[in-house]
Motif scaffolding. Sequence first.
Motif, PDB file in Angstrom:
ATOM      1  N   THR A  36      71.978  82.754  42.644  1.00 48.52           N
ATOM      2  CA  THR A  36      71.668  82.571  41.396  1.00 48.52           C
ATOM      3  C   THR A  36      71.774  80.925  40.810  1.00 48.52           C
ATOM      4  OG1 THR A  36      72.842  84.623  41.057  1.00 48.52           O
ATOM      5  CG2 THR A  36      72.349  83.277  39.076  1.00 48.52           C
ATOM      6  N   ALA A  37      72.477  80.198  41.189  1.00 44.53           N
ATOM      7  CA  ALA A  37      72.748  78.797  40.689  1.00 44.53           C
ATOM      8  C   ALA A  37      71.384  78.171  41.165  1.00 44.53           C
ATOM      9  CB  ALA A  37      73.948  78.088  41.286  1.00 44.53           C
ATOM     10  N   ALA A  38      71.155  78.287  42.444  1.00 51.02           N
ATOM     11  CA  ALA A  38      69.912  77.666  43.108  1.00 51.02           C
ATOM     12  C   ALA A  38      68.635  78.023  42.321  1.00 51.02           C
ATOM     13  CB  ALA A  38      70.001  77.678  44.721  1.00 51.02           C
ATOM     14  N   ALA A  39      68.443  79.307  42.022  1.00 50.35           N
ATOM     15  CA  ALA A  39      67.476  79.768  41.525  1.00 50.35           C
ATOM     16  C   ALA A  39      67.376  79.361  40.118  1.00 50.35           C
ATOM     17  CB  ALA A  39      67.181  81.190  41.505  1.00 50.35           C
ATOM     18  N   GLY A  40      68.482  79.036  39.397  1.00 47.53           N
ATOM     19  CA  GLY A  40      68.539  78.794  38.122  1.00 47.53           C
ATOM     20  C   GLY A  40      67.831  77.486  37.641  1.00 47.53           C
ATOM     21  N   ALA A  41      67.799  76.402  38.793  1.00 48.15           N
ATOM     22  CA  ALA A  41      66.885  75.362  38.565  1.00 48.15           C
ATOM     23  C   ALA A  41      65.633  75.559  38.207  1.00 48.15           C
ATOM     24  CB  ALA A  41      67.549  74.281  39.931  1.00 48.15           C
ATOM     25  N   ALA A  42      65.019  76.730  38.796  1.00 49.87           N
ATOM     26  CA  ALA A  42      63.717  76.782  38.658  1.00 49.87           C
ATOM     27  C   ALA A  42      63.299  77.547  37.336  1.00 49.87           C
ATOM     28  CB  ALA A  42      63.045  77.738  39.828  1.00 49.87           C
ATOM     29  N   ARG A  86      64.569  80.268  33.857  1.00 52.25           N
ATOM     30  CA  ARG A  86      65.620  81.519  33.366  1.00 52.25           C
ATOM     31  C   ARG A  86      65.201  82.748  34.062  1.00 52.25           C
ATOM     32  NH1 ARG A  86      67.825  82.187  27.289  1.00 52.25           N
ATOM     33  NH2 ARG A  86      69.106  83.758  27.808  1.00 52.25           N
ATOM     34  N   THR A  87      63.845  83.036  34.239  1.00 55.77           N
ATOM     35  CA  THR A  87      63.368  84.424  34.526  1.00 55.77           C
ATOM     36  C   THR A  87      63.910  84.244  36.220  1.00 55.77           C
ATOM     37  OG1 THR A  87      61.694  84.158  33.031  1.00 55.77           O
ATOM     38  CG2 THR A  87      61.375  85.694  34.810  1.00 55.77           C
ATOM     39  N   SER A  88      63.643  83.411  37.002  1.00 51.82           N
ATOM     40  CA  SER A  88      63.674  83.290  38.218  1.00 51.82           C
ATOM     41  C   SER A  88      65.222  83.533  38.428  1.00 51.82           C
ATOM     42  CB  SER A  88      63.115  81.967  39.090  1.00 51.82           C
ATOM     43  OG  SER A  88      63.742  80.632  38.730  1.00 51.82           O
ATOM     44  N   ALA A  89      66.230  83.060  37.698  1.00 49.84           N
ATOM     45  CA  ALA A  89      67.514  83.154  37.865  1.00 49.84           C
ATOM     46  C   ALA A  89      68.113  84.661  37.621  1.00 49.84           C
ATOM     47  CB  ALA A  89      68.442  82.074  36.917  1.00 49.84           C
ATOM     48  N   ALA A  90      67.557  85.237  36.767  1.00 47.12           N
ATOM     49  CA  ALA A  90      67.754  86.454  36.507  1.00 47.12           C
ATOM     50  C   ALA A  90      67.308  87.436  37.753  1.00 47.12           C
ATOM     51  CB  ALA A  90      67.157  87.130  35.283  1.00 47.12           C
ATOM     52  N   LEU A 128      69.619  86.867  40.637  1.00 46.90           N
ATOM     53  CA  LEU A 128      70.776  87.511  40.346  1.00 46.90           C
ATOM     54  C   LEU A 128      70.601  89.017  40.715  1.00 46.90           C
ATOM     55  CD1 LEU A 128      73.777  87.665  39.203  1.00 46.90           C
ATOM     56  CD2 LEU A 128      72.832  87.997  37.086  1.00 46.90           C
ATOM     57  N   VAL A 129      69.698  89.801  40.290  1.00 45.89           N
ATOM     58  CA  VAL A 129      69.443  91.209  40.480  1.00 45.89           C
ATOM     59  C   VAL A 129      69.219  91.341  41.970  1.00 45.89           C
ATOM     60  CG1 VAL A 129      67.878  92.920  40.584  1.00 45.89           C
ATOM     61  CG2 VAL A 129      68.640  91.689  38.389  1.00 45.89           C
ATOM     62  N   ALA A 132      70.210  89.235  44.735  1.00 47.43           N
ATOM     63  CA  ALA A 132      71.438  89.064  45.465  1.00 47.43           C
ATOM     64  C   ALA A 132      72.618  89.957  45.188  1.00 47.43           C
ATOM     65  CB  ALA A 132      71.959  87.663  44.907  1.00 47.43           C
ATOM     66  N   THR A 133      72.695  90.394  43.906  1.00 49.20           N
ATOM     67  CA  THR A 133      73.482  91.427  43.894  1.00 49.20           C
ATOM     68  C   THR A 133      73.255  92.788  44.597  1.00 49.20           C
ATOM     69  OG1 THR A 133      74.085  90.420  41.738  1.00 49.20           O
ATOM     70  CG2 THR A 133      74.825  92.967  42.014  1.00 49.20           C
ATOM     71  N   SER A 134      72.011  93.242  44.525  1.00 50.45           N
ATOM     72  CA  SER A 134      71.789  94.281  45.337  1.00 50.45           C
ATOM     73  C   SER A 134      71.927  94.071  46.923  1.00 50.45           C
ATOM     74  CB  SER A 134      70.192  94.674  44.916  1.00 50.45           C
ATOM     75  OG  SER A 134      69.901  94.744  43.735  1.00 50.45           O
ATOM     76  N   ALA A 135      71.545  92.977  47.426  1.00 50.75           N
ATOM     77  CA  ALA A 135      71.891  92.681  48.719  1.00 50.75           C
ATOM     78  C   ALA A 135      73.382  92.594  49.300  1.00 50.75           C
ATOM     79  CB  ALA A 135      71.436  91.291  49.189  1.00 50.75           C
ATOM     80  N   ALA A 136      74.111  92.176  48.050  1.00 51.69           N
ATOM     81  CA  ALA A 136      75.514  92.025  48.258  1.00 51.69           C
ATOM     82  C   ALA A 136      76.154  93.558  48.290  1.00 51.69           C
ATOM     83  CB  ALA A 136      76.379  91.166  47.325  1.00 51.69           C
ATOM     84  N   CYS A 137      75.417  94.228  47.624  1.00 47.08           N
ATOM     85  CA  CYS A 137      76.046  95.953  47.582  1.00 47.08           C
ATOM     86  C   CYS A 137      75.623  96.699  48.638  1.00 47.08           C
ATOM     87  CB  CYS A 137      75.715  96.430  46.179  1.00 47.08           C
ATOM     88  SG  CYS A 137      76.474  95.814  44.673  1.00 47.08           S
ATOM     89  N   LEU A 138      74.328  96.494  49.178  1.00 48.34           N
ATOM     90  CA  LEU A 138      73.826  97.161  50.227  1.00 48.34           C
ATOM     91  C   LEU A 138      74.227  96.736  51.829  1.00 48.34           C
ATOM     92  CD1 LEU A 138      70.264  97.732  48.645  1.00 48.34           C
ATOM     93  CD2 LEU A 138      72.315  99.475  48.873  1.00 48.34           C
ATOM     94  N   ILE A 139      74.482  95.406  51.862  1.00 46.63           N
ATOM     95  CA  ILE A 139      74.820  95.023  53.199  1.00 46.63           C
ATOM     96  C   ILE A 139      76.028  95.545  53.660  1.00 46.63           C
ATOM     97  CG2 ILE A 139      75.610  92.931  54.455  1.00 46.63           C
ATOM     98  CD1 ILE A 139      73.439  91.532  53.003  1.00 46.63           C
ATOM     99  N   PRO A 140      76.210  96.098  54.822  1.00 47.93           N
ATOM    100  CA  PRO A 140      77.492  97.082  55.237  1.00 47.93           C
ATOM    101  C   PRO A 140      78.677  95.671  55.387  1.00 47.93           C
ATOM    102  CG  PRO A 140      75.911  96.978  57.008  1.00 47.93           C
ATOM    103  CD  PRO A 140      75.242  96.279  55.781  1.00 47.93           C
ATOM    104  N   PRO A 141      79.941  96.262  55.122  1.00 47.93           N
ATOM    105  CA  PRO A 141      81.104  95.345  55.379  1.00 47.93           C
ATOM    106  C   PRO A 141      81.277  95.007  56.736  1.00 47.93           C
ATOM    107  CG  PRO A 141      81.678  97.616  54.822  1.00 47.93           C
ATOM    108  CD  PRO A 141      80.151  97.647  54.666  1.00 47.93           C
ATOM    109  N   HIS A 142      81.890  93.908  57.196  1.00 45.74           N
ATOM    110  CA  HIS A 142      82.392  93.561  58.481  1.00 45.74           C
ATOM    111  C   HIS A 142      83.315  94.535  59.094  1.00 45.74           C
ATOM    112  CE1 HIS A 142      84.324  91.023  61.366  1.00 45.74           C
ATOM    113  NE2 HIS A 142      83.218  90.401  61.348  1.00 45.74           N
ATOM    114  N   PRO A 143      83.084  94.926  60.232  1.00 45.16           N
ATOM    115  CA  PRO A 143      84.004  95.822  60.812  1.00 45.16           C
ATOM    116  C   PRO A 143      85.410  95.771  60.797  1.00 45.16           C
ATOM    117  CG  PRO A 143      82.284  95.172  62.185  1.00 45.16           C
ATOM    118  CD  PRO A 143      82.290  94.135  61.184  1.00 45.16           C
TER     119      PRO A 143
END
Length: 85
Positions: free
Chosen positions: A29-35, A37-41, A44-45, A47-58
């Motif tokens: 989000t911080a990296a996209a924020g430089a480009a 406000r829309t790209s940061a939002a 964020l969506v 990256a948050t989706s990816a963080a929720c969908l990627i399975p946890p470490h064994p």
Amino acid sequence: MTAGVPPERARANAVRDVALRLLAVVAVTAAAGAAGRTSAALALVVATSAACLIPPHPHTPAARRCRRRPPDRLAARPPRLLEHL
């Protein structure tokens, strides 16, 4: 006695997993924020989706890996001393 992961290490693994996911969302989000406000939002969506969908470490604790039954039939019975009370 079965060998397993001590509770302290399991908790540390869970905290590490959550911290890494949170750090990844913040960094993207911080990296996209430089480009802009829309790209940061949007970042964020995504990256948050990816963080929720990627399975946890064994090694991260999960209820599906916990034993639901005692190791043997006799372990589920109360001590004989309690029968005479």
